[in-house]
Design a protein around this motif. Structure first.
Motif, PDB file in Angstrom:
ATOM      1  N   ASP A   1     -21.544  78.656 -31.046  1.00 58.20           N
ATOM      2  CA  ASP A   1     -22.149  78.657 -32.381  1.00 58.20           C
ATOM      3  C   ASP A   1     -23.055  79.866 -32.572  1.00 58.20           C
ATOM      4  OD1 ASP A   1     -20.899  76.338 -33.261  1.00 58.20           O
ATOM      5  OD2 ASP A   1     -22.485  75.041 -32.458  1.00 58.20           O
ATOM      6  N   GLU A   2     -23.871  80.157 -31.579  1.00 58.02           N
ATOM      7  CA  GLU A   2     -24.747  81.324 -31.658  1.00 58.02           C
ATOM      8  C   GLU A   2     -23.924  82.607 -31.731  1.00 58.02           C
ATOM      9  OE1 GLU A   2     -28.360  83.531 -29.242  1.00 58.02           O
ATOM     10  OE2 GLU A   2     -27.633  81.615 -28.515  1.00 58.02           O
ATOM     11  N   PHE A   3     -22.878  82.668 -30.939  1.00 57.36           N
ATOM     12  CA  PHE A   3     -22.012  83.842 -30.943  1.00 57.36           C
ATOM     13  C   PHE A   3     -21.387  84.063 -32.313  1.00 57.36           C
ATOM     14  CE2 PHE A   3     -17.670  85.460 -30.702  1.00 57.36           C
ATOM     15  CZ  PHE A   3     -17.915  86.730 -30.214  1.00 57.36           C
ATOM     16  N   LEU A   4     -20.826  83.016 -32.891  1.00 52.51           N
ATOM     17  CA  LEU A   4     -20.184  83.138 -34.198  1.00 52.51           C
ATOM     18  C   LEU A   4     -21.188  83.521 -35.286  1.00 52.51           C
ATOM     19  CD1 LEU A   4     -17.723  80.116 -33.997  1.00 52.51           C
ATOM     20  CD2 LEU A   4     -17.155  82.553 -33.819  1.00 52.51           C
ATOM     21  N   ALA A   5     -22.386  82.982 -35.205  1.00 55.79           N
ATOM     22  CA  ALA A   5     -23.411  83.302 -36.205  1.00 55.79           C
ATOM     23  C   ALA A   5     -23.869  84.759 -36.090  1.00 55.79           C
ATOM     24  CB  ALA A   5     -24.601  82.368 -36.051  1.00 55.79           C
ATOM     25  N   LYS A   6     -24.077  85.225 -34.878  1.00 54.93           N
ATOM     26  CA  LYS A   6     -24.591  86.584 -34.686  1.00 54.93           C
ATOM     27  C   LYS A   6     -23.535  87.658 -34.894  1.00 54.93           C
ATOM     28  CE  LYS A   6     -28.421  85.501 -31.651  1.00 54.93           C
ATOM     29  NZ  LYS A   6     -28.966  85.612 -30.308  1.00 54.93           N
ATOM     30  N   SER A   7     -22.290  87.343 -34.597  1.00 51.81           N
ATOM     31  CA  SER A   7     -21.247  88.371 -34.640  1.00 51.81           C
ATOM     32  C   SER A   7     -20.539  88.448 -35.989  1.00 51.81           C
ATOM     33  CB  SER A   7     -20.199  88.108 -33.556  1.00 51.81           C
ATOM     34  OG  SER A   7     -19.497  86.912 -33.824  1.00 51.81           O
ATOM     35  N   ASN A   8     -20.689  87.437 -36.831  1.00 56.60           N
ATOM     36  CA  ASN A   8     -19.976  87.354 -38.109  1.00 56.60           C
ATOM     37  C   ASN A   8     -18.459  87.355 -37.936  1.00 56.60           C
ATOM     38  OD1 ASN A   8     -22.262  87.185 -39.694  1.00 56.60           O
ATOM     39  ND2 ASN A   8     -22.410  89.398 -39.949  1.00 56.60           N
ATOM     40  N   ILE A   9     -17.983  86.931 -36.803  1.00 52.85           N
ATOM     41  CA  ILE A   9     -16.545  86.822 -36.556  1.00 52.85           C
ATOM     42  C   ILE A   9     -16.137  85.413 -36.943  1.00 52.85           C
ATOM     43  CG2 ILE A   9     -14.766  86.740 -34.766  1.00 52.85           C
ATOM     44  CD1 ILE A   9     -16.380  88.948 -33.332  1.00 52.85           C
ATOM     45  N   SER A  10     -15.105  85.304 -37.769  1.00 50.13           N
ATOM     46  CA  SER A  10     -14.701  83.973 -38.207  1.00 50.13           C
ATOM     47  C   SER A  10     -13.612  83.417 -37.292  1.00 50.13           C
ATOM     48  CB  SER A  10     -14.240  83.992 -39.656  1.00 50.13           C
ATOM     49  OG  SER A  10     -13.232  84.963 -39.844  1.00 50.13           O
ATOM     50  N   ARG A  11     -12.409  83.893 -37.405  1.00 51.32           N
ATOM     51  CA  ARG A  11     -11.314  83.371 -36.602  1.00 51.32           C
ATOM     52  C   ARG A  11     -10.431  84.526 -36.155  1.00 51.32           C
ATOM     53  NH1 ARG A  11      -9.393  78.829 -35.069  1.00 51.32           N
ATOM     54  NH2 ARG A  11     -10.698  77.568 -36.407  1.00 51.32           N
ATOM     55  N   CYS A  12     -10.099  84.533 -34.901  1.00 52.29           N
ATOM     56  CA  CYS A  12      -9.200  85.553 -34.377  1.00 52.29           C
ATOM     57  C   CYS A  12      -7.765  85.143 -34.693  1.00 52.29           C
ATOM     58  CB  CYS A  12      -9.391  85.709 -32.873  1.00 52.29           C
ATOM     59  SG  CYS A  12     -11.028  86.318 -32.415  1.00 52.29           S
ATOM     60  N   VAL A  13      -6.899  86.127 -34.893  1.00 49.25           N
ATOM     61  CA  VAL A  13      -5.527  85.809 -35.276  1.00 49.25           C
ATOM     62  C   VAL A  13      -4.694  85.294 -34.113  1.00 49.25           C
ATOM     63  CG1 VAL A  13      -5.477  87.371 -37.249  1.00 49.25           C
ATOM     64  CG2 VAL A  13      -4.747  88.212 -35.021  1.00 49.25           C
ATOM     65  N   ASP A  14      -5.013  85.713 -32.890  1.00 54.83           N
ATOM     66  CA  ASP A  14      -4.251  85.256 -31.733  1.00 54.83           C
ATOM     67  C   ASP A  14      -5.097  85.380 -30.469  1.00 54.83           C
ATOM     68  OD1 ASP A  14      -4.267  87.993 -31.136  1.00 54.83           O
ATOM     69  OD2 ASP A  14      -2.170  88.289 -31.680  1.00 54.83           O
ATOM     70  N   PHE A  15      -4.517  84.989 -29.352  1.00 55.74           N
ATOM     71  CA  PHE A  15      -5.224  84.993 -28.083  1.00 55.74           C
ATOM     72  C   PHE A  15      -5.585  86.416 -27.648  1.00 55.74           C
ATOM     73  CE2 PHE A  15      -5.325  84.508 -23.349  1.00 55.74           C
ATOM     74  CZ  PHE A  15      -6.471  83.736 -23.305  1.00 55.74           C
ATOM     75  N   LYS A  16      -4.725  87.384 -27.958  1.00 58.42           N
ATOM     76  CA  LYS A  16      -5.024  88.776 -27.596  1.00 58.42           C
ATOM     77  C   LYS A  16      -6.288  89.262 -28.295  1.00 58.42           C
ATOM     78  CE  LYS A  16      -0.576  90.452 -26.070  1.00 58.42           C
ATOM     79  NZ  LYS A  16       0.356  91.548 -26.030  1.00 58.42           N
ATOM     80  N   GLU A  17      -6.407  88.982 -29.580  1.00 62.12           N
ATOM     81  CA  GLU A  17      -7.614  89.386 -30.303  1.00 62.12           C
ATOM     82  C   GLU A  17      -8.833  88.635 -29.756  1.00 62.12           C
ATOM     83  OE1 GLU A  17      -9.541  89.574 -34.785  1.00 62.12           O
ATOM     84  OE2 GLU A  17      -7.468  88.898 -34.571  1.00 62.12           O
ATOM     85  N   THR A  18      -8.662  87.368 -29.427  1.00 60.01           N
ATOM     86  CA  THR A  18      -9.747  86.571 -28.868  1.00 60.01           C
ATOM     87  C   THR A  18     -10.258  87.190 -27.568  1.00 60.01           C
ATOM     88  OG1 THR A  18      -8.837  84.565 -29.849  1.00 60.01           O
ATOM     89  CG2 THR A  18     -10.387  84.273 -28.033  1.00 60.01           C
ATOM     90  N   ALA A  19      -9.339  87.594 -26.702  1.00 56.12           N
ATOM     91  CA  ALA A  19      -9.730  88.215 -25.429  1.00 56.12           C
ATOM     92  C   ALA A  19     -10.516  89.500 -25.670  1.00 56.12           C
ATOM     93  CB  ALA A  19      -8.492  88.486 -24.575  1.00 56.12           C
ATOM     94  N   GLU A  20     -10.073  90.309 -26.622  1.00 54.35           N
ATOM     95  CA  GLU A  20     -10.780  91.556 -26.944  1.00 54.35           C
ATOM     96  C   GLU A  20     -12.185  91.270 -27.464  1.00 54.35           C
ATOM     97  OE1 GLU A  20     -10.123  94.780 -26.427  1.00 54.35           O
ATOM     98  OE2 GLU A  20      -8.194  94.365 -25.495  1.00 54.35           O
ATOM     99  N   VAL A  21     -12.322  90.247 -28.289  1.00 49.43           N
ATOM    100  CA  VAL A  21     -13.636  89.893 -28.830  1.00 49.43           C
ATOM    101  C   VAL A  21     -14.561  89.422 -27.711  1.00 49.43           C
ATOM    102  CG1 VAL A  21     -14.847  88.225 -30.313  1.00 49.43           C
ATOM    103  CG2 VAL A  21     -12.838  89.453 -31.181  1.00 49.43           C
ATOM    104  N   ILE A  22     -14.052  88.608 -26.804  1.00 47.04           N
ATOM    105  CA  ILE A  22     -14.858  88.168 -25.656  1.00 47.04           C
ATOM    106  C   ILE A  22     -15.321  89.383 -24.863  1.00 47.04           C
ATOM    107  CG2 ILE A  22     -14.795  86.993 -23.420  1.00 47.04           C
ATOM    108  CD1 ILE A  22     -12.767  85.029 -24.717  1.00 47.04           C
ATOM    109  N   ALA A  23     -14.389  90.276 -24.559  1.00 49.17           N
ATOM    110  CA  ALA A  23     -14.683  91.429 -23.707  1.00 49.17           C
ATOM    111  C   ALA A  23     -15.647  92.413 -24.350  1.00 49.17           C
ATOM    112  CB  ALA A  23     -13.376  92.140 -23.344  1.00 49.17           C
ATOM    113  N   LYS A  24     -15.430  92.717 -25.620  1.00 44.37           N
ATOM    114  CA  LYS A  24     -16.198  93.784 -26.271  1.00 44.37           C
ATOM    115  C   LYS A  24     -17.441  93.292 -26.998  1.00 44.37           C
ATOM    116  CE  LYS A  24     -13.070  96.902 -25.191  1.00 44.37           C
ATOM    117  NZ  LYS A  24     -12.564  96.482 -23.930  1.00 44.37           N
ATOM    118  N   VAL A  25     -17.413  92.063 -27.507  1.00 44.57           N
ATOM    119  CA  VAL A  25     -18.551  91.564 -28.279  1.00 44.57           C
ATOM    120  C   VAL A  25     -19.327  90.504 -27.478  1.00 44.57           C
ATOM    121  CG1 VAL A  25     -19.299  90.547 -30.472  1.00 44.57           C
ATOM    122  CG2 VAL A  25     -17.282  92.024 -30.424  1.00 44.57           C
TER     123      VAL A  25
END
Length: 186
Positions: A62-86
């Motif tokens: 919840d804190e991550f989503l609030a601070k990053s303004n990221i709503s929903r990733c389109v797939d698992f690849k994008e999710t992995a990139e968001v975890i790694a970079k953000v």
């Protein structure tokens, strides 16, 4: 008004309050040491660190989503990139590299060249089976489960075991369908 653009890990990292990194690292070390004292078995400590991380990840998303303004990733690849970079940048101050994708795009490695949790740490010979940072695998699992992704997260390489980097293997087990607590009246 247009929705806010997702913020980069660097932008969020620069704008949030942080605890002193050395204090955090030493506190985490004290927790691991106490678990080793209390549980005595390295495998049990690994399980406990993973469970602690899972509980943190469930709440941290919840804190991550609030601070990053990221709503929903389109797939698992994008999710992995968001975890790694953000995600890693916001909470650990470092970024990871996403690599070693399988053909289906459901399994990858997150590689940390730097890991602030292992600063000042040397594993004694009696703890060679310990995944000191196993809390990270639990955090990832817990956070992803809260966004409808059941995953398995395992350690491949660990700086504390003599490897050149920390590498976590993240495998998407299944997408969990979102359940709504109500039904629309048709």
């Amino acid at each position: 008004m247009a929705p806010a653009a997702p913020r980069t890990g660097d932008a969020v990292f620069a704008s949030v309050e942080r605890v002193n990194a050395e204090l955090f690292t030493l506190t985490y070390g004290a927790i691991v040491r106490q678990l080793l004292t209390d549980l005595e078995e390295v495998d049990e400590v690994n399980k406990q660190l993973d469970q602690m991380g899972y509980n943190i990840g469930v709440r941290l998303i919840d804190e991550f989503l609030a601070k990053s303004n990221i709503s929903r990733c389109v797939d698992f690849k994008e999710t992995a990139e968001v975890i790694a970079k953000v995600g890693f940048k916001i909470f650990l101050g470092v970024t990871a590299t996403v690599t070693n994708w399988d053909a289906e795009g459901t399994s990858c490695s997150l590689v940390l060249e730097e890991n602030p949790l292992v600063d000042f740490v040397e594993l004694p010979d009696t703890c060679q089976g310990l995944y000191y940072c196993n809390i990270l695998s639990g955090v990832i699992r817990g956070a992803l489960e809260m966004v409808s992704m059941k995953t398995e997260v395992t350690w491949v390489r660990d700086i504390l075991h003599g490897d050149d980097a920390c590498e976590l293997r993240v495998k998407l087990v299944k997408q969990i369908p979102e359940e709504y607590p109500y039904k629309d009246d048709d």
